[in-house]
Scaffold this motif. Structure first.
Motif, PDB file in Angstrom:
ATOM      1  N   TYR A   1       0.824  -1.202   0.000  1.00 61.66           N
ATOM      2  CA  TYR A   1       0.000   0.000   0.000  1.00 61.66           C
ATOM      3  C   TYR A   1       0.864   1.260   0.000  1.00 61.66           C
ATOM      4  CZ  TYR A   1      -3.885  -3.114   1.163  1.00 61.66           C
ATOM      5  OH  TYR A   1      -4.826  -4.109   1.143  1.00 61.66           O
TER       6      TYR A   1
ATOM      7  N   THR B   1      -3.352   5.079  -2.415  1.00 58.33           N
ATOM      8  CA  THR B   1      -3.792   4.816  -1.046  1.00 58.33           C
ATOM      9  C   THR B   1      -4.436   6.047  -0.435  1.00 58.33           C
ATOM     10  OG1 THR B   1      -2.033   3.181  -0.772  1.00 58.33           O
ATOM     11  CG2 THR B   1      -3.038   4.048   1.228  1.00 58.33           C
ATOM     12  N   LEU B   2      -3.837   7.215  -0.647  1.00 58.24           N
ATOM     13  CA  LEU B   2      -4.413   8.448  -0.101  1.00 58.24           C
ATOM     14  C   LEU B   2      -5.723   8.794  -0.794  1.00 58.24           C
ATOM     15  CD1 LEU B   2      -1.216  10.666   0.304  1.00 58.24           C
ATOM     16  CD2 LEU B   2      -2.468   9.443   2.087  1.00 58.24           C
TER      17      LEU B   2
ATOM     18  N   ASP C   1      -7.862   6.690  -2.035  1.00 55.92           N
ATOM     19  CA  ASP C   1      -8.899   5.728  -1.642  1.00 55.92           C
ATOM     20  C   ASP C   1      -9.355   5.902  -0.204  1.00 55.92           C
ATOM     21  OD1 ASP C   1      -8.881   4.592  -4.115  1.00 55.92           O
ATOM     22  OD2 ASP C   1      -7.505   2.965  -3.595  1.00 55.92           O
ATOM     23  N   LEU C   2      -8.649   6.716   0.591  1.00 61.72           N
ATOM     24  CA  LEU C   2      -9.049   6.903   1.991  1.00 61.72           C
ATOM     25  C   LEU C   2     -10.377   7.645   2.074  1.00 61.72           C
ATOM     26  CD1 LEU C   2      -5.684   7.940   3.716  1.00 61.72           C
ATOM     27  CD2 LEU C   2      -6.885   5.761   3.927  1.00 61.72           C
ATOM     28  N   LYS C   3     -11.034   7.500   3.206  1.00 61.73           N
ATOM     29  CA  LYS C   3     -12.260   8.256   3.439  1.00 61.73           C
ATOM     30  C   LYS C   3     -11.914   9.732   3.608  1.00 61.73           C
ATOM     31  CE  LYS C   3     -14.758   4.422   5.574  1.00 61.73           C
ATOM     32  NZ  LYS C   3     -15.484   3.953   6.776  1.00 61.73           N
TER      33      LYS C   3
ATOM     34  N   PHE D   1     -10.164  11.023   6.832  1.00 61.46           N
ATOM     35  CA  PHE D   1      -8.745  10.691   6.928  1.00 61.46           C
ATOM     36  C   PHE D   1      -7.930  11.487   5.901  1.00 61.46           C
ATOM     37  CE2 PHE D   1     -10.853   6.723   8.394  1.00 61.46           C
ATOM     38  CZ  PHE D   1     -10.445   6.792   9.716  1.00 61.46           C
ATOM     39  N   SER D   2      -8.494  11.720   4.731  1.00 61.69           N
ATOM     40  CA  SER D   2      -7.786  12.511   3.724  1.00 61.69           C
ATOM     41  C   SER D   2      -7.575  13.944   4.204  1.00 61.69           C
ATOM     42  CB  SER D   2      -8.563  12.499   2.403  1.00 61.69           C
ATOM     43  OG  SER D   2      -8.646  11.205   1.861  1.00 61.69           O
TER      44      SER D   2
ATOM     45  N   LYS E   1      -9.386  13.251  -5.835  1.00 64.29           N
ATOM     46  CA  LYS E   1     -10.460  12.743  -4.979  1.00 64.29           C
ATOM     47  C   LYS E   1     -11.763  13.499  -5.224  1.00 64.29           C
ATOM     48  CE  LYS E   1     -11.247  11.211  -0.244  1.00 64.29           C
ATOM     49  NZ  LYS E   1     -11.302   9.802  -0.665  1.00 64.29           N
TER      50      LYS E   1
END
Length: 422
Positions: free
Chosen positions: A80, A87-88, A90-92, A95-96, A196
Motif C-alpha cells: 500500500y 492509497t491516499l 482511496d481513503l475516506k 482521513f484525507s 479525490k
C-alpha cells in the motif's frame, strides 16, 4: 402447450462456501452431475421461496454497487505504501483531510524548528537588542517567530518583517531546501485532493437500476430482463452493459468453486450491449442453450440460490472520466412472469420519461417450464404441423382421385407429382 416443470432433487440444495454441504450461492449448474449425499442422517431439504427467504442472503454486491468483500490477513501491507498516491485517494474523506492538514502543519513545524536551531546555535537569540549584530533572520526572536517565518517561506507570503540575511549560508541552503520540498508537498497534496474531488463515483448515483429483474417471453423466447436509466441530462458516452452470474459450483472432479462467475450474454455478439442511454432501456438476456438458465424453470428458480451482478460503464460527458455503476439481483428479486411498464410518452415536440414507474412491473402470461422444455415443445409443435400438412393433402388427393384410372400410385399416396413424373 408447455410441459410441466421438472421437480428438483436434493442436489439442488444450497452449499456453503467451504464445500458442497449447502449454503449461500450453492446448487449445481447446468450440466453438472449431482454430488453423492453424505453418510448419516440429513436434515430435510429446504424448498420454496418462503423457506429460502427465512434466512438472510449474503450479497456479493450490494444494491448500491458496493462490493461486500473485506480483505483480511493481508501480510504484505508495504504494498500500500509503494502506491501511496492511490492509497491516499482511496481513503475516506475524514482521513484525507486529516492527512492534508498534518502534511502542511508538520512541514511548517519541522522547518520552523530548524530555523530556531540555526538562530540559537549562531547566538542570534542572545543579541536581540544589539543593532551591531547581524542575525541569520531579522526579527526572529523565538520559536513562534521561527514557525511564522517557516509558514511565510513555504507559502511564499513574504510579509517583509522577517527576512533572511546574506551573512547566513546555512540559512540560504535551508531556504532553498524548504522552497523545493514545499513545492513537492503542495503538488502531492493538492493533486490528491483534486483527484479525490473529481472522481466520477458520485456520477453513478444518478445511474439507476430496476429494483427487480423479470423473466417473460419476448418473440416466443424466455428472456431475463432488467431496466437501467440515467437521471441526468448530461449523458454517459460509450455506455456498455455487462452481467455476471455469481453462483458456487462443484466440478466433475469434486473441486468446489465458491462464488464462480459466469458471463450472461446481453448482446455482446450483436453489439446490443453498447447503449445509447438517453432514456431508460430494458436490457435483455435471451435464455438459450448457452445460458446458465437454460434448464431453470419457475419452480427451480424459487428454490435456487444465486446472484446476478450487472455493471454499467461509460465516460462522463462533462469530464471524460470513466464511470462505473453496479447493482445486483438475488434469486428472490427475479420475478417470473412479469414485464416492465412503459415509461416513455410523446408530448408536444419532445418525449417525456415518467420515472415514477421505473420499478413497476405487471404480470403477463408466461410458461412455468424451463427454456429447454419450451424449445422442445415448440419443436414438437412445428414437427406436428410439418407432418399434418402432407396428411391433409393425402386425404384431399384420396378423396379427389377415387375412380380416376389415370392417377398414378404415387399420386394416390398423397404426394403431388411433378409434370415430368407424369
Amino acid at each position: 402447450m408447455c410441459p410441466p416443470a421438472a421437480a428438483a432433487d436434493g442436489s439442488g440444495q444450497r452449499r456453503l462456501l467451504r464445500g458442497p454441504r449447502g449454503g449461500p450461492h450453492g446448487g449445481p449448474r447446468r450440466g453438472q452431475a449431482p454430488s453423492a449425499a453424505p453418510a448419516g442422517p440429513q436434515p430435510p431439504p429446504v424448498g420454496g421461496r418462503g423457506a429460502a427467504a427465512s434466512r438472510k442472503r449474503q450479497r456479493y454486491v450490494e444494491k448500491d454497487g458496493k462490493c461486500n468483500v473485506q480483505h483480511g490477513n493481508v501480510r504484505e501491507t508495504y504494498r500500500y505504501l509503494t502506491d501511496i498516491f492511490t492509497t491516499l485517494v482511496d481513503l475516506k474523506w475524514r482521513f484525507s483531510l486529516l492527512i492534508f492538514i498534518l502534511a502542511y502543519a508538520l512541514t511548517w513545524l519541522f522547518f520552523g524548528l530548524i530555523w530556531w536551531v540555526i538562530a540559537y546555535s549562531r547566538g542570534d537569540l542572545e543579541h536581540l537588542g544589539d543593532h551591531t549584530w547581524t542575525p541569520c533572520v531579522n526579527n526572529l526572536n523565538g520559536f513562534v517567530s521561527a514557525f511564522l517565518f517557516s509558514i511565510e517561506t513555504e507559502t511564499t507570503i513574504g510579509y517583509g518583517h522577517r527576512v533572511i540575511t546574506d551573512t547566513c549560508p546555512e540559512g540560504i541552503v535551508l531556504l532553498l531546501l524548504q522552497a523545493i520540498l514545499g513545492s513537492m508537498v503542495n503538488a502531492f497534496m493538492v493533486g490528491c485532493m483534486f483527484v479525490k474531488i473529481s472522481q466520477p463515483n458520485k456520477r453513478a448515483e444518478t445511474l439507476v437500476f430496476s429494483s427487480h429483474a423479470v423473466v417473460s417471453l419476448r418473440d416466443d423466447r424466455l428472456c431475463l430482463m432488467f431496466r437501467v436509466g440515467d437521471l441526468r441530462d448530461s449523458h454517459i458516452v460509450e455506455a456498455s452493459i455487462r452481467a455476471k452470474l455469481i453462483q458456487s459450483k462443484q466440478t466433475q472432479e469434486g473441486e468446489f468453486i465458491p462464488l464462480d462467475q459466469t458471463d450472461l450474454s446481453v448482446g455482446f455478439e450483436t453489439g446490443d450491449d453498447r447503449l445509447f442511454l438517453v432514456s431508460p432501456l430494458i436490457i435483455s438476456h435471451e435464455i438459450d442453450e448457452r445460458s446458465p438458465f437454460w434448464d431453470v424453470s419457475r419452480g427451480q428458480l424459487e428454490r435456487d440460490d444465486f446472484e446476478i451482478v450487472v455493471i454499467l460503464e461509460g465516460m462522463v460527458e462533462a469530464t471524460g472520466m470513466t464511470c462505473q455503476a453496479r447493482s445486483s439481483y438475488l434469486a428472490d428479486e427475479v420475478l417470473w412472469g412479469h414485464r416492465f411498464t412503459p415509461l416513455l410518452s410523446l408530448e408536444e415536440g419532445f418525449y417525456e420519461v415518467d420515472y415514477g414507474g421505473f420499478h413497476h412491473t405487471v404480470p403477463v402470461p408466461t410458461p412455468a417450464c424451463s427454456a429447454r422444455q419450451l424449445a422442445a415443445a415448440a419443436a414438437r409443435r412445428d414437427a406436428h404441423l410439418y407432418w399434418s400438412i402432407p396428411s391433409r393433402l393425402d386425404e384431399a388427393a384420396a378423396a379427389g382421385g377415387e375412380g380416376d384410372p389415370e392417377m398414378s400410385p404415387r399420386e394416390s399416396n398423397g404426394t403431388l407429382a411433378s409434370p415430368e413424373s407424369r
